[in-house]
Design a protein around this motif. Structure first.
Motif, PDB file in Angstrom:
ATOM      1  N   GLU A  17       0.824  -1.209   0.000  1.00 38.35           N
ATOM      2  CA  GLU A  17       0.000   0.000   0.000  1.00 38.35           C
ATOM      3  C   GLU A  17       0.863   1.266   0.000  1.00 38.35           C
ATOM      4  O   GLU A  17       0.525   2.244  -0.655  1.00 38.35           O
ATOM      5  CB  GLU A  17      -0.935   0.031   1.218  1.00 38.35           C
ATOM      6  CG  GLU A  17      -2.006  -1.035   1.203  1.00 38.35           C
ATOM      7  CD  GLU A  17      -1.558  -2.360   1.814  1.00 38.35           C
ATOM      8  OE1 GLU A  17      -0.346  -2.541   2.110  1.00 38.35           O
ATOM      9  OE2 GLU A  17      -2.416  -3.235   1.965  1.00 38.35           O
ATOM     10  N   ASP A  18       1.963   1.228   0.748  1.00 38.63           N
ATOM     11  CA  ASP A  18       2.862   2.383   0.826  1.00 38.63           C
ATOM     12  C   ASP A  18       3.498   2.668  -0.534  1.00 38.63           C
ATOM     13  O   ASP A  18       3.513   3.814  -0.991  1.00 38.63           O
ATOM     14  CB  ASP A  18       3.972   2.142   1.853  1.00 38.63           C
ATOM     15  CG  ASP A  18       3.450   1.886   3.252  1.00 38.63           C
ATOM     16  OD1 ASP A  18       2.396   2.449   3.614  1.00 38.63           O
ATOM     17  OD2 ASP A  18       4.098   1.114   3.987  1.00 38.63           O
ATOM     18  N   LEU A  19       4.027   1.618  -1.156  1.00 39.35           N
ATOM     19  CA  LEU A  19       4.666   1.778  -2.457  1.00 39.35           C
ATOM     20  C   LEU A  19       3.643   2.236  -3.491  1.00 39.35           C
ATOM     21  O   LEU A  19       3.917   3.136  -4.289  1.00 39.35           O
ATOM     22  CB  LEU A  19       5.331   0.469  -2.884  1.00 39.35           C
ATOM     23  CG  LEU A  19       6.053   0.470  -4.227  1.00 39.35           C
ATOM     24  CD1 LEU A  19       7.117   1.560  -4.286  1.00 39.35           C
ATOM     25  CD2 LEU A  19       6.650  -0.908  -4.497  1.00 39.35           C
ATOM     26  N   ALA A  20       2.475   1.629  -3.471  1.00 44.87           N
ATOM     27  CA  ALA A  20       1.428   2.004  -4.416  1.00 44.87           C
ATOM     28  C   ALA A  20       1.062   3.473  -4.263  1.00 44.87           C
ATOM     29  O   ALA A  20       0.932   4.200  -5.254  1.00 44.87           O
ATOM     30  CB  ALA A  20       0.200   1.119  -4.211  1.00 44.87           C
ATOM     31  N   SER A  21       0.910   3.920  -3.047  1.00 43.09           N
ATOM     32  CA  SER A  21       0.563   5.319  -2.792  1.00 43.09           C
ATOM     33  C   SER A  21       1.653   6.255  -3.303  1.00 43.09           C
ATOM     34  O   SER A  21       1.357   7.262  -3.958  1.00 43.09           O
ATOM     35  CB  SER A  21       0.338   5.524  -1.292  1.00 43.09           C
ATOM     36  OG  SER A  21       0.096   6.881  -1.014  1.00 43.09           O
ATOM     37  N   ASP A  22       2.902   5.914  -3.035  1.00 44.31           N
ATOM     38  CA  ASP A  22       4.022   6.748  -3.479  1.00 44.31           C
ATOM     39  C   ASP A  22       4.082   6.849  -5.004  1.00 44.31           C
ATOM     40  O   ASP A  22       4.452   7.890  -5.549  1.00 44.31           O
ATOM     41  CB  ASP A  22       5.346   6.211  -2.948  1.00 44.31           C
ATOM     42  CG  ASP A  22       5.522   6.434  -1.456  1.00 44.31           C
ATOM     43  OD1 ASP A  22       4.743   7.206  -0.854  1.00 44.31           O
ATOM     44  OD2 ASP A  22       6.446   5.816  -0.881  1.00 44.31           O
ATOM     45  N   LEU A  23       3.726   5.758  -5.693  1.00 44.04           N
ATOM     46  CA  LEU A  23       3.801   5.730  -7.157  1.00 44.04           C
ATOM     47  C   LEU A  23       2.462   6.060  -7.824  1.00 44.04           C
ATOM     48  O   LEU A  23       2.366   6.049  -9.048  1.00 44.04           O
ATOM     49  CB  LEU A  23       4.299   4.360  -7.626  1.00 44.04           C
ATOM     50  CG  LEU A  23       5.727   4.027  -7.221  1.00 44.04           C
ATOM     51  CD1 LEU A  23       6.074   2.601  -7.606  1.00 44.04           C
ATOM     52  CD2 LEU A  23       6.711   5.001  -7.838  1.00 44.04           C
ATOM     53  N   LYS A  24       1.436   6.289  -7.000  1.00 41.22           N
ATOM     54  CA  LYS A  24       0.101   6.632  -7.505  1.00 41.22           C
ATOM     55  C   LYS A  24      -0.486   5.539  -8.400  1.00 41.22           C
ATOM     56  O   LYS A  24      -1.020   5.797  -9.474  1.00 41.22           O
ATOM     57  CB  LYS A  24       0.129   7.981  -8.220  1.00 41.22           C
ATOM     58  CG  LYS A  24       0.536   9.111  -7.282  1.00 41.22           C
ATOM     59  CD  LYS A  24       0.521  10.450  -7.927  1.00 41.22           C
ATOM     60  CE  LYS A  24       0.880  11.589  -7.028  1.00 41.22           C
ATOM     61  NZ  LYS A  24       1.683  11.393  -5.881  1.00 41.22           N
TER      62      LYS A  24
END
Length: 67
Positions: A17-24
């Protein structure tokens, strides 16, 4: 094609979720990339490589018999 996304993400203590959020992108996209069910677009592959400070060709590996 194999990749090191999961290893690099977990080394940094990030959740999908963190990586996804950072990469939109969605968490499902990150999961599909990590499990090899989805090959990212070139812009997303480049964004992942920049995020982890690696060249794209170090992050994504073809099988030995692939060109």
């Amino acid at each position: 094609m194999r990749n090191d996304v999961r290893e690099l993400r977990t080394e940094r203590g990030l959740r999908q979720e963190d990586l996804a959020s950072d990469l939109k992108v969605s968490r499902q996209t990150i999961n599909a990339i990590e499990t090899g069910r989805y090959l990212p677009s070139l812009p997303l592959a480049m964004a992942l490589a920049r995020y982890f400070g690696k060249p794209v060709e170090e992050l994504f590996h073809g099988d030995d018999d692939e060109l």
